[in-house]
Design an enzyme around this catalytic site. Structure first.
Site, short mmCIF file in Angstrom:
data_model
loop_
_atom_site.label_atom_id
_atom_site.label_comp_id
_atom_site.label_asym_id
_atom_site.label_seq_id
_atom_site.Cartn_x
_atom_site.Cartn_y
_atom_site.Cartn_z
N GLU A 33 41.55 32.67 77.56
CA GLU A 33 41.58 32.72 76.10
C GLU A 33 42.39 31.56 75.53
O GLU A 33 43.39 31.14 76.11
CB GLU A 33 42.17 34.06 75.62
CG GLU A 33 41.26 35.23 75.92
CD GLU A 33 41.79 36.56 75.39
OE1 GLU A 33 40.94 37.43 75.09
OE2 GLU A 33 43.01 36.74 75.28
N CYS A 82 56.42 38.91 83.34
CA CYS A 82 57.41 39.19 82.29
C CYS A 82 57.09 40.55 81.69
O CYS A 82 55.94 40.83 81.32
CB CYS A 82 57.39 38.10 81.22
SG CYS A 82 57.85 36.47 81.86
N CYS A 138 48.51 35.13 85.51
CA CYS A 138 49.89 34.66 85.55
C CYS A 138 50.62 35.36 86.69
O CYS A 138 50.32 36.51 87.02
CB CYS A 138 50.59 34.95 84.22
SG CYS A 138 52.22 34.17 84.05
N CYS A 144 51.42 36.07 70.08
CA CYS A 144 52.22 35.67 71.23
C CYS A 144 52.38 36.83 72.22
O CYS A 144 52.77 37.92 71.84
CB CYS A 144 53.59 35.20 70.75
SG CYS A 144 54.65 34.58 72.05
N CYS A 150 55.16 41.03 78.29
CA CYS A 150 54.02 40.15 78.03
C CYS A 150 52.73 40.76 78.58
O CYS A 150 52.65 41.14 79.75
CB CYS A 150 54.27 38.79 78.67
SG CYS A 150 52.92 37.61 78.43
N CYS A 188 46.76 26.84 70.82
CA CYS A 188 47.52 27.41 71.94
C CYS A 188 46.62 27.42 73.17
O CYS A 188 45.62 28.14 73.21
CB CYS A 188 47.99 28.82 71.58
SG CYS A 188 49.02 29.59 72.84
#
Length: 410
Positions: free
Chosen positions: A123, A147, A143, A381, A150, A136
């Site tokens: 994305e 975190c 990933c 975010c 997230c 962005c």
């Protein structure tokens, strides 16, 4: 209002089948030297012409935004055919495009298989603001950092993106936004850099950019090349969770603006929120920040700090943050937590966020509170996640049909 461009179920299945056709190498993402070498190695261009042909191709790819060799009108028809036979410059497939109520756009891109792999999806988000537009960009599919606040971190890493795939996000966004010159513009015309819809890019999408350093470096150096996409390095920001060795390399070899995904002022809490802190604790991270080349009040490091209710939002946390960043030219972006399904955190109360910001401002640091953008399309975010991890359209429709059949019109 949000809308989406979805594939049909059949075309989705076909797209997911591994390609059996030979994969043509792309010219997108190659350095000038690599492009010249590829042109000569395939016999498409004699060595004596390589530099001139690279200059022509660079202009068509990165100034004009051409994605078909047939549209390179100052190159002979025979050479265009030879280029198309040996190389690719096409864009990734846009599986879905969504537009938020606030004008934010999110694209789901599908890239073809690499080697024996399968197609992958990532994305990319465009955020229009007064006087600028920020794209962005993702650097990985998934990933590894996990975190805890997230959404992207809940998806396992599939693979790194190539320099071509990183740049393709920028090129595709400019296509969709009408950010390249019209075909009627003379081929030799110098297109003004002002007024572009994509004026800034941030490596803040899916993945940790510094765990894909070489591809990110190559892509950003091409994006900032003055004879091509021509983005100023001061308008390119790379955000890292704290891969300390590559922070030094970023300053020396790329030279873009730096952002640190911080979120805590002590190692115990940061170990929980940003687990990479166990490998590169705050003392090492702050040392790398203090030594980042070219720091000044005009070239500050951005520290990102997500506001989590009763976790890191107290006045004591604000005081500790000011102490931690002492001596570093810095801006602190306070990010109201963006909720996502399954999250264990809540956003801090707005009054508390403002008190936190007031303290940091009084201490001499700019601390803007980031306005949440694209929440209604999960584009804010920390919310990015590959669509391949969600229900596919056919599954969603089947589920909705079952619910309607079971519960009637209600």
């Amino acid at each position: 209002m949000a809308f989406s461009l979805d594939l049909t179920a059949d075309s989705t299945r076909n797209a997911l089948r591994p390609s059996t056709a030979p994969e043509k190498p792309s010219l997108i993402g190659l350095t000038r030297a690599e492009m010249a070498e590829a042109l000569v190695a395939t016999g498409v261009v004699p060595e004596r012409q390589a530099k001139m042909r690279v200059q022509q191709l660079w202009h068509w790819l990165y100034v004009r935004g051409v994605s078909d060799f047939a549209h390179m009108f100052n190159i002979s028809k025979d050479l265009r055919a030879a280029l198309a036979e040996h190389f690719a410059i096409s864009r990734p497939e846009i599986v879905e495009e969504q537009i938020s109520n606030d004008g934010t756009r999110k694209w789901l891109f599908r890239f073809p298989p690499r080697g024996a792999g399968r197609p992958v999806e990532i994305e990319t988000v465009y955020i229009p603001e007064e006087g600028r537009g920020t794209l962005c960009i993702s650097s990985q599919v998934g990933c590894t950092l996990t975190c805890s606040f997230c959404h992207t971190g809940t998806q396992k890493l599939v693979r790194n993106l190539t320099a071509e795939e990183i740049l393709a996000q920028l090129l595709s966004a400019r296509d969709r936004l009408g950010d390249f010159p019209d075909r009627d513009t003379p081929a030799g015309a110098i297109v003004p850099s002002e007024g572009r819809k994509v004026s800034n890019i941030v490596m803040m999408g899916m993945g940790e950019p510094l765990y894909n350093f070489d591809a990110v470096k190559k892509a950003l150096l091409i994006a900032s090349d003055g004879d091509g996409l021509a983005l100023s390095k001061r308008r390119i920001t790379l955000s890292t969770s704290g891969v300390v060795p590559e922070i030094y390399r970023t300053g020396e070899e790329i030279g873009v603006m730096l952002a640190i995904s911080l979120h805590a002022t002590n190692d115990d809490l940061r170990d929980l929120l940003v687990p990479i802190n166990k490998k590169f604790p705050l003392k090492e991270l702050m040392k790398a920040c203090r030594e980042y080349p070219g720091l000044s009040n005009a070239r500050r490091i951005t520290f990102e700090y997500v506001m989590l209710k009763d976790v890191n939002d107290s006045l004591e946390d604000a005081k500790a943050l000011v102490q931690l960043l002492k001596g570093i030219p810095a801006k602190i972006n306070l990010i109201p937590f963006n909720p996502w399904p399954g999250s264990n955190y809540q956003c801090s109360d707005w009054e508390q966020i403002e008190k936190f910001a007031d303290y940091i401002n009084a201490a001499g640091y700019a601390s803007p509170i980031r306005t949440p953008r694209g929440r209604d399309i999960l584009a804010a975010c920390g919310q990015l996640k590959s669509e391949s991890e969600r229900l596919k359209k056919s599954e969603r429709l089947a589920l909705e049909a079952m619910m309607i059949a079971g519960h009637g019109e209600a």
